[in-house]
Scaffold this motif. Structure first.
Motif, mmCIF file in Angstrom:
data_model
loop_
_atom_site.group_PDB
_atom_site.id
_atom_site.type_symbol
_atom_site.label_atom_id
_atom_site.label_comp_id
_atom_site.label_asym_id
_atom_site.label_seq_id
_atom_site.Cartn_x
_atom_site.Cartn_y
_atom_site.Cartn_z
ATOM 1 N N VAL A 171 0.850 -1.191 0.000
ATOM 2 C CA VAL A 171 0.000 0.000 0.000
ATOM 3 C C VAL A 171 0.883 1.237 0.000
ATOM 4 O O VAL A 171 1.901 1.273 0.694
ATOM 5 N N THR A 172 0.503 2.238 -0.764
ATOM 6 C CA THR A 172 1.220 3.510 -0.751
ATOM 7 C C THR A 172 0.365 4.559 -0.049
ATOM 8 O O THR A 172 -0.846 4.409 0.076
ATOM 9 N N GLY A 173 1.018 5.615 0.406
ATOM 10 C CA GLY A 173 0.303 6.717 1.043
ATOM 11 C C GLY A 173 -0.005 6.509 2.514
ATOM 12 O O GLY A 173 -0.765 7.267 3.105
ATOM 13 N N VAL A 174 0.568 5.465 3.103
ATOM 14 C CA VAL A 174 0.372 5.206 4.537
ATOM 15 C C VAL A 174 1.750 5.043 5.150
ATOM 16 O O VAL A 174 2.357 3.980 5.061
ATOM 17 N N GLY A 175 2.281 6.110 5.718
ATOM 18 C CA GLY A 175 3.619 6.058 6.289
ATOM 19 C C GLY A 175 4.668 5.887 5.205
ATOM 20 O O GLY A 175 4.461 6.223 4.045
ATOM 21 N N ILE A 216 -0.967 7.015 11.822
ATOM 22 C CA ILE A 216 0.229 7.588 11.207
ATOM 23 C C ILE A 216 0.100 9.105 11.101
ATOM 24 O O ILE A 216 1.050 9.845 11.371
ATOM 25 N N SER A 217 -1.068 9.585 10.741
ATOM 26 C CA SER A 217 -1.301 11.032 10.638
ATOM 27 C C SER A 217 -1.077 11.720 11.982
ATOM 28 O O SER A 217 -0.446 12.787 12.056
ATOM 29 N N LYS A 218 -1.567 11.123 13.046
ATOM 30 C CA LYS A 218 -1.365 11.687 14.393
ATOM 31 C C LYS A 218 0.118 11.682 14.763
ATOM 32 O O LYS A 218 0.629 12.634 15.345
ATOM 33 N N LEU A 219 0.813 10.602 14.433
ATOM 34 C CA LEU A 219 2.258 10.530 14.725
ATOM 35 C C LEU A 219 3.021 11.595 13.945
ATOM 36 O O LEU A 219 3.914 12.248 14.478
ATOM 37 N N GLU A 220 2.669 11.789 12.676
ATOM 38 C CA GLU A 220 3.339 12.794 11.844
ATOM 39 C C GLU A 220 3.102 14.201 12.374
ATOM 40 O O GLU A 220 3.997 15.056 12.311
ATOM 41 N N SER A 221 1.924 14.469 12.903
ATOM 42 C CA SER A 221 1.610 15.807 13.407
ATOM 43 C C SER A 221 2.331 16.126 14.720
ATOM 44 O O SER A 221 2.423 17.288 15.102
#
Length: 78
Positions: A6-10, A71-76
């Protein structure tokens, strides 16, 4: 048993789907730097005498959406 990248996830991610009796299970693994996020998403329709497992698409999409959210929360917070 079904597996796909899968792309676009981490930075790196894949999802694996399996069926065990009347339970369909997707496991999504997504990596961000040195953190590995693993999400198990499973279930089935257990009405009546024969259960029907969640489809690959439904289970995979659910697992990937949860992994994307994490992942979005970790990136933020980096």
């Amino acid at each position: 048993h079904d597996s796909r990248g899968v792309t676009g996830v981490g930075e790196q991610a894949y999802v694996v789907y399996t069926v065990d009796g009347s339970i369909g299970t997707a496991v999504a693994n997504a990596r961000l730097a040195n953190v590995l996020v693993t999400v198990h998403y499973s279930g089935g329709d257990h009405l009546g005498s024969k259960g029907k497992p969640l489809s690959s698409g439904t289970a995979g999409d659910g697992a990937l959406q949860a992994a994307r959210d994490i992942i979005s929360k970790l990136e933020s917070h980096s």
